[in-house]
Design an enzyme around this catalytic site. Sequence first.
Site, short mmCIF file in Angstrom:
data_model
loop_
_atom_site.label_atom_id
_atom_site.label_comp_id
_atom_site.label_asym_id
_atom_site.label_seq_id
_atom_site.Cartn_x
_atom_site.Cartn_y
_atom_site.Cartn_z
N THR A 151 -4.65 3.10 19.99
CA THR A 151 -3.26 3.29 19.56
C THR A 151 -2.46 2.00 19.65
O THR A 151 -1.40 1.86 19.03
CB THR A 151 -2.59 4.40 20.40
OG1 THR A 151 -1.37 4.80 19.80
CG2 THR A 151 -2.32 3.92 21.84
N LYS A 152 -2.95 1.03 20.44
CA LYS A 152 -2.22 -0.22 20.65
C LYS A 152 -2.11 -1.07 19.37
O LYS A 152 -1.26 -1.97 19.30
CB LYS A 152 -2.88 -1.05 21.75
CG LYS A 152 -2.92 -0.36 23.11
CD LYS A 152 -1.54 -0.18 23.70
CE LYS A 152 -1.62 0.28 25.14
NZ LYS A 152 -0.30 0.40 25.77
N ASP A 153 -2.94 -0.80 18.38
CA ASP A 153 -2.82 -1.53 17.11
C ASP A 153 -1.43 -1.39 16.52
O ASP A 153 -0.88 -2.33 15.94
CB ASP A 153 -3.83 -1.00 16.08
CG ASP A 153 -5.27 -1.36 16.42
OD1 ASP A 153 -5.48 -2.06 17.42
OD2 ASP A 153 -6.17 -0.91 15.69
#
Length: 453
Positions: free
Chosen positions: A43-45
């Site tokens: 999800t950090k993208d």
Amino acid sequence: MNYAENILGTIGNTPLVKLNKVVEGIDALVLAKVETFNPGNSTKDRMALKMVEDAEADGRLKPGGTIIEGTSGNTGMGLALAAIIKGYKCIFVITDKQSKEKMDILRAVGAKVIVCPTDVEPTDPRSYYSVSKRLSTEIPNSWYVNQYDNPSNALAHYEQTGPEIWEQTDGKVTHFVVGVGTGGTISGIGKYLKEKNPNIKVWGIDTYGSVFKKYHETGIFDENEIYSYITEGIGEDILPKNVDFSVIDGFTKVTDKDAAVYTRKIALEEGIFVGNSAGACVKGLHQLKEHFTKDDVVVVLFHDSGSRYVGKMFNDDWMRERGFLDEEITKAEDVIKDHKDKPLVIVRTEELVSHAIERLKKYNISQIPVIDTTGFVGSLDETDLFRSYVEDRNIAEKPIREIMGKPYPIVKANTPIEEISKLINKDNQAVLVDLGNGKYHIITKHDIISSIK
């Protein structure tokens, strides 16, 4: 034709997947937002690209610059993808508790990785927070991302992930559950969902060794709660500005063991290969199940991929070493089964004490049996050895027979663990296990303690 201009165009629009076996006993529809479908597998993208674009827009990040960040690995991957496409260099500072896979992946996408100790205060100059800040002042044309306090972190999830969840559930979502680290995910999504429906409950998953739960409930930042833990990606020993406690209805804490066990269960029971924080979230769901009804729609976010943890939670030896595998230990042979093929370290009566000291240090052991031509005739314990050395510095050149203690008791491989425990006391630090065919192994107090579930 339908294609993305580059890999950054594939970020977002991840699927929502119904969980089945792994949430049996929870009386609600449970849906997982599987963020591993992002190109960097987490999800950090989303927030990484948002932070880069916002920094470019206001001039903090200039052409040819160097991106510097302290990361547990996933934010670094997102930043590295953005850097590749946009032409920046990356230096990532990571703690030594993070998996080797995360470090190798960051290096594979061109980042320089600096490893710092985990078990130090945030203000310690060796901490990954401090090292990141220092590098940003020393390296020309660099930008320190600071995902913990960077508002673009939460904004990315407010603008993207929150609306996706709302649309994918047709506005029927009643609860949102997610692990909390930097706070951007829970705060951004929680803010959006509560604006759409104030009755939606937002729950954070915390870990033991972290300050979030107590601070949310009492307003007290309790430094006594801070200690090193294994679970990656969630929990903190600081209060990031991105954690908006006003949108969080509550926290539940999950143990390292439960997080690891449920990470494996998700893969085995759902076929979803996700990371450590996902396991913590699913165990957290079970701890919160009294808050859910059959009419509820619970969305849980799975942060990252299981590929980051193949050497840890998905490795039986790693799990066994930490007592995370629920294996029944009832006999002597159960305690030593993982290392019974290793040769028993011994010393002989006529060897010098210095030889025993070398062996204790080389093999990182505390007890060692002593033999002569007749068999086991004595023992050495590091505590007794140290005491003798303090009393007589010349002891190192004396033969071992002059200072050895009595030999360790010998038990059969099928001896019950309860009987072995009775044999180990302050006067006797170990027992020897007769494996047959002239083979022996040692069980120490440490081995007994490690076998306790």
